[in-house]
Design a protein around this motif. Sequence first.
Motif, PDB file in Angstrom:
ATOM      1  N   ASP A  67     -21.264  58.663  -0.793  1.00 50.38           N
ATOM      2  CA  ASP A  67     -20.130  58.446  -1.446  1.00 50.38           C
ATOM      3  C   ASP A  67     -18.977  57.556  -1.255  1.00 50.38           C
ATOM      4  OD1 ASP A  67     -21.005  60.113  -4.796  1.00 50.38           O
ATOM      5  OD2 ASP A  67     -22.414  60.473  -3.152  1.00 50.38           O
ATOM      6  N   LEU A  68     -18.489  56.904  -2.339  1.00 49.98           N
ATOM      7  CA  LEU A  68     -17.471  55.580  -1.586  1.00 49.98           C
ATOM      8  C   LEU A  68     -16.798  56.248  -3.808  1.00 49.98           C
ATOM      9  CD1 LEU A  68     -15.261  54.258  -0.396  1.00 49.98           C
ATOM     10  CD2 LEU A  68     -16.888  51.618  -1.542  1.00 49.98           C
ATOM     11  N   VAL A  69     -15.568  56.631  -3.242  1.00 52.20           N
ATOM     12  CA  VAL A  69     -14.651  56.998  -4.240  1.00 52.20           C
ATOM     13  C   VAL A  69     -13.437  56.552  -4.454  1.00 52.20           C
ATOM     14  CG1 VAL A  69     -13.690  58.992  -5.637  1.00 52.20           C
ATOM     15  CG2 VAL A  69     -15.786  59.214  -4.782  1.00 52.20           C
ATOM     16  N   ASP A  74     -10.564  48.314 -10.019  1.00 53.85           N
ATOM     17  CA  ASP A  74      -9.262  47.105 -10.706  1.00 53.85           C
ATOM     18  C   ASP A  74      -8.679  45.975  -9.712  1.00 53.85           C
ATOM     19  OD1 ASP A  74      -7.572  48.478 -10.566  1.00 53.85           O
ATOM     20  OD2 ASP A  74      -7.087  47.838 -13.193  1.00 53.85           O
ATOM     21  N   SER A  75      -9.363  45.995  -8.588  1.00 55.55           N
ATOM     22  CA  SER A  75      -8.484  45.669  -7.478  1.00 55.55           C
ATOM     23  C   SER A  75      -9.428  44.918  -6.561  1.00 55.55           C
ATOM     24  CB  SER A  75      -7.586  45.955  -6.561  1.00 55.55           C
ATOM     25  OG  SER A  75      -6.796  45.765  -5.432  1.00 55.55           O
ATOM     26  N   PRO A  76      -8.857  43.768  -6.312  1.00 55.43           N
ATOM     27  CA  PRO A  76     -10.443  42.489  -5.076  1.00 55.43           C
ATOM     28  C   PRO A  76      -9.571  43.215  -3.664  1.00 55.43           C
ATOM     29  CG  PRO A  76      -7.862  41.693  -6.167  1.00 55.43           C
ATOM     30  CD  PRO A  76      -7.607  42.151  -6.884  1.00 55.43           C
ATOM     31  N   TRP A  77      -9.042  44.645  -3.517  1.00 56.11           N
ATOM     32  CA  TRP A  77      -8.734  44.873  -2.727  1.00 56.11           C
ATOM     33  C   TRP A  77      -9.739  45.826  -2.235  1.00 56.11           C
ATOM     34  CZ3 TRP A  77      -7.979  49.792  -1.675  1.00 56.11           C
ATOM     35  CH2 TRP A  77      -7.749  50.474  -0.240  1.00 56.11           C
ATOM     36  N   ALA A  78     -10.263  46.815  -3.443  1.00 51.18           N
ATOM     37  CA  ALA A  78     -11.029  47.376  -2.967  1.00 51.18           C
ATOM     38  C   ALA A  78     -12.639  46.817  -2.585  1.00 51.18           C
ATOM     39  CB  ALA A  78     -11.823  48.112  -4.884  1.00 51.18           C
ATOM     40  N   VAL A  79     -12.863  45.726  -3.385  1.00 52.04           N
ATOM     41  CA  VAL A  79     -13.978  44.245  -3.033  1.00 52.04           C
ATOM     42  C   VAL A  79     -14.186  45.036  -2.130  1.00 52.04           C
ATOM     43  CG1 VAL A  79     -14.883  42.483  -3.335  1.00 52.04           C
ATOM     44  CG2 VAL A  79     -13.793  43.668  -5.624  1.00 52.04           C
ATOM     45  N   GLU A  80     -13.624  44.200  -0.641  1.00 51.37           N
ATOM     46  CA  GLU A  80     -12.901  44.507   0.544  1.00 51.37           C
ATOM     47  C   GLU A  80     -13.455  45.629   1.235  1.00 51.37           C
ATOM     48  OE1 GLU A  80     -12.610  41.336   2.104  1.00 51.37           O
ATOM     49  OE2 GLU A  80     -12.563  40.684  -0.300  1.00 51.37           O
ATOM     50  N   ILE A  81     -13.091  46.745   0.216  1.00 51.74           N
ATOM     51  CA  ILE A  81     -13.740  47.871   1.988  1.00 51.74           C
ATOM     52  C   ILE A  81     -14.805  48.338   0.726  1.00 51.74           C
ATOM     53  CG2 ILE A  81     -13.447  50.895   1.537  1.00 51.74           C
ATOM     54  CD1 ILE A  81     -10.596  49.366   2.233  1.00 51.74           C
ATOM     55  N   ILE A  82     -15.685  47.773   0.106  1.00 46.12           N
ATOM     56  CA  ILE A  82     -16.780  47.758  -0.482  1.00 46.12           C
ATOM     57  C   ILE A  82     -16.913  46.910   0.489  1.00 46.12           C
ATOM     58  CG2 ILE A  82     -18.646  47.606  -2.117  1.00 46.12           C
ATOM     59  CD1 ILE A  82     -16.139  48.304  -4.446  1.00 46.12           C
ATOM     60  N   ARG A  83     -17.242  46.286   0.446  1.00 45.55           N
ATOM     61  CA  ARG A  83     -18.262  45.556   1.547  1.00 45.55           C
ATOM     62  C   ARG A  83     -18.286  45.763   3.109  1.00 45.55           C
ATOM     63  NH1 ARG A  83     -15.099  39.260   2.326  1.00 45.55           N
ATOM     64  NH2 ARG A  83     -16.368  39.546   3.575  1.00 45.55           N
ATOM     65  N   GLY A  95     -27.240  53.771   1.575  1.00 44.76           N
ATOM     66  CA  GLY A  95     -27.597  53.217   0.150  1.00 44.76           C
ATOM     67  C   GLY A  95     -25.730  53.929  -0.275  1.00 44.76           C
ATOM     68  N   THR A  96     -24.722  53.292  -0.872  1.00 47.82           N
ATOM     69  CA  THR A  96     -23.606  53.555  -1.125  1.00 47.82           C
ATOM     70  C   THR A  96     -23.241  53.324  -3.137  1.00 47.82           C
ATOM     71  OG1 THR A  96     -22.939  52.052   0.368  1.00 47.82           O
ATOM     72  CG2 THR A  96     -20.635  52.807  -1.594  1.00 47.82           C
ATOM     73  N   VAL A  97     -23.097  55.007  -2.928  1.00 52.11           N
ATOM     74  CA  VAL A  97     -22.554  55.179  -4.476  1.00 52.11           C
ATOM     75  C   VAL A  97     -20.839  55.560  -4.738  1.00 52.11           C
ATOM     76  CG1 VAL A  97     -22.380  56.754  -6.862  1.00 52.11           C
ATOM     77  CG2 VAL A  97     -24.388  56.859  -5.245  1.00 52.11           C
ATOM     78  N   VAL A  98     -20.581  53.999  -5.439  1.00 51.19           N
ATOM     79  CA  VAL A  98     -18.880  53.429  -5.961  1.00 51.19           C
ATOM     80  C   VAL A  98     -18.421  54.140  -6.936  1.00 51.19           C
ATOM     81  CG1 VAL A  98     -17.517  52.016  -5.978  1.00 51.19           C
ATOM     82  CG2 VAL A  98     -18.893  51.528  -3.716  1.00 51.19           C
ATOM     83  N   SER A  99     -17.889  54.576  -6.848  1.00 53.22           N
ATOM     84  CA  SER A  99     -17.055  55.577  -7.990  1.00 53.22           C
ATOM     85  C   SER A  99     -15.598  54.908  -7.775  1.00 53.22           C
ATOM     86  CB  SER A  99     -17.228  57.233  -8.281  1.00 53.22           C
ATOM     87  OG  SER A  99     -18.821  57.736  -7.894  1.00 53.22           O
ATOM     88  N   ALA A 100     -14.894  55.528  -9.844  1.00 45.52           N
ATOM     89  CA  ALA A 100     -13.727  55.845  -9.828  1.00 45.52           C
ATOM     90  C   ALA A 100     -13.337  56.884 -10.859  1.00 45.52           C
ATOM     91  CB  ALA A 100     -13.010  54.551 -10.493  1.00 45.52           C
ATOM     92  N   ILE A 101     -12.098  57.978 -10.164  1.00 47.20           N
ATOM     93  CA  ILE A 101     -12.309  58.771 -10.997  1.00 47.20           C
ATOM     94  C   ILE A 101     -10.700  58.582 -11.924  1.00 47.20           C
ATOM     95  CG2 ILE A 101     -13.146  60.077  -9.133  1.00 47.20           C
ATOM     96  CD1 ILE A 101     -10.853  60.693  -7.484  1.00 47.20           C
ATOM     97  N   LEU A 115     -22.521  64.751  -8.501  1.00 44.16           N
ATOM     98  CA  LEU A 115     -22.258  65.504  -6.733  1.00 44.16           C
ATOM     99  C   LEU A 115     -23.323  66.459  -6.009  1.00 44.16           C
ATOM    100  CD1 LEU A 115     -21.648  63.592  -4.039  1.00 44.16           C
ATOM    101  CD2 LEU A 115     -19.972  65.919  -3.327  1.00 44.16           C
ATOM    102  N   ARG A 116     -23.036  67.047  -6.847  1.00 47.49           N
ATOM    103  CA  ARG A 116     -23.551  68.730  -6.508  1.00 47.49           C
ATOM    104  C   ARG A 116     -25.773  68.842  -7.214  1.00 47.49           C
ATOM    105  NH1 ARG A 116     -19.370  71.910  -9.766  1.00 47.49           N
ATOM    106  NH2 ARG A 116     -17.916  72.445  -7.466  1.00 47.49           N
ATOM    107  N   ALA A 117     -25.871  67.774  -8.451  1.00 49.45           N
ATOM    108  CA  ALA A 117     -25.808  67.389  -8.496  1.00 49.45           C
ATOM    109  C   ALA A 117     -27.648  67.013  -7.920  1.00 49.45           C
ATOM    110  CB  ALA A 117     -26.294  66.767  -9.660  1.00 49.45           C
ATOM    111  N   ARG A 118     -27.375  65.913  -7.505  1.00 50.90           N
ATOM    112  CA  ARG A 118     -28.016  64.660  -6.282  1.00 50.90           C
ATOM    113  C   ARG A 118     -27.805  64.779  -4.603  1.00 50.90           C
ATOM    114  NH1 ARG A 118     -24.201  60.664  -4.913  1.00 50.90           N
ATOM    115  NH2 ARG A 118     -22.574  60.241  -6.270  1.00 50.90           N
ATOM    116  N   ALA A 119     -26.592  65.476  -4.492  1.00 55.17           N
ATOM    117  CA  ALA A 119     -26.451  65.002  -3.067  1.00 55.17           C
ATOM    118  C   ALA A 119     -25.880  64.087  -2.539  1.00 55.17           C
ATOM    119  CB  ALA A 119     -28.519  65.421  -2.162  1.00 55.17           C
ATOM    120  N   THR A 120     -25.962  63.950  -1.380  1.00 53.75           N
ATOM    121  CA  THR A 120     -24.505  63.099  -0.621  1.00 53.75           C
ATOM    122  C   THR A 120     -24.574  63.421   1.025  1.00 53.75           C
ATOM    123  OG1 THR A 120     -22.626  61.839  -0.433  1.00 53.75           O
ATOM    124  CG2 THR A 120     -23.130  63.882  -1.361  1.00 53.75           C
ATOM    125  N   ASP A 121     -24.678  62.128   1.732  1.00 49.67           N
ATOM    126  CA  ASP A 121     -24.355  61.990   3.165  1.00 49.67           C
ATOM    127  C   ASP A 121     -23.173  62.733   3.651  1.00 49.67           C
ATOM    128  OD1 ASP A 121     -26.925  62.376   4.213  1.00 49.67           O
ATOM    129  OD2 ASP A 121     -27.106  60.314   3.167  1.00 49.67           O
TER     130      ASP A 121
END
Length: 345
Positions: A67-69, A74-83, A95-101, A115-121
């Motif tokens: 999970d990547l939270v 709404d920032s190109p800065w976030a896109v670079e981290i995701i990459r 896989g990567t699950v991207v969320s915004a809170i 998260l509780r419902a699906r689990a994450t590493d």
Amino acid sequence: MGADDGRRVTITAIAREAGVSVPTVSRVLNGRSDVAPDTRERVEELLRHHGYRRRTSRSVRRAGLVDLVFNDLDSPWAVEIIRGVEDVGHGAGVGTVVSAIHRQPTAARQWLQNLRARATDGVIFVTSHLSPPLHAQLRRLNVPVVVVDPAGVPAMDVPTIGATNWAGGLAATEHLLAIGHRRIGFVAGPTHLLCSRARLDGYRAGLEAAGVPVDDKLIYPGDFYHASGFAGGTALLDLADPPTGIFASSDQMAFGVYEAIRRRGLRVPDDVSVVGFDDLPEARWASPPLTTVRQPLVEMGRLAARTVLRLAQGEGIDSPRVELATELVVRDSTAAPPTGSPASA
């Protein structure tokens, strides 16, 4: 040997094709830091090409997801981290699950329920404050956590990934001083973020080392986004004695400063020099190309992913606090102050 030859590729085969040892491939798979960047990139590319999936012990149940939270996306800065995170995830078959809170408690609670419902590493939080209650719940779920650019000081058992923000702020300020500027404005980032405060401290340190008094009227609060850069640039240019150079604490704010200067009928860098921070891809294509402090955003994402995957495997990490080096990139948005300005007198 290709990715679709019907056979499961082995670490030995990957090592042979990459021209490295089997232990080196193993270190890449484990996210170890003691591998040269070019070697790591070559091995990870081969792992992706051959669709390698690491065999895991039957005693370790893996979700195959990280999970990547973010607070916002709404920032190109976030896109670079995701990459960066996805680069490592693809190589490890994760896989990567991207969320915004959106800094909303209700959104954070909903995310945790999902998260509780699906689990994450593991979970990577970006520019976030990991509250003790949330940290405690993740520990109960046995979910490792890494924070990129933390908002506050996290618990000692939470690894953090950042950049040398103080050194970057110092380098930007020293650059403007070296080419003759003495009235240097600063558009700051959010004060609740450690990285913002470090950049401001670097700016102050640069001025003080040069014997230039710090003028609080030249410091404008911002939020890393374009609109606050425009507001900050406008306010600084409205001063009776405006700055000849402006250091913005993010590239997006620097682009806002560009617009404030343009609307005044002034030019960058002929009338006002501008320095940013981040080195987003669009910085080199701005008009003029932006002088900025490069922070290795993609590599920060990669390192965060490697770290959380190592923790998920029950392995140790080299250091709980990592700062990757920043670098000043000089382009065409900075020049000596205009003739006749107080700085050039």
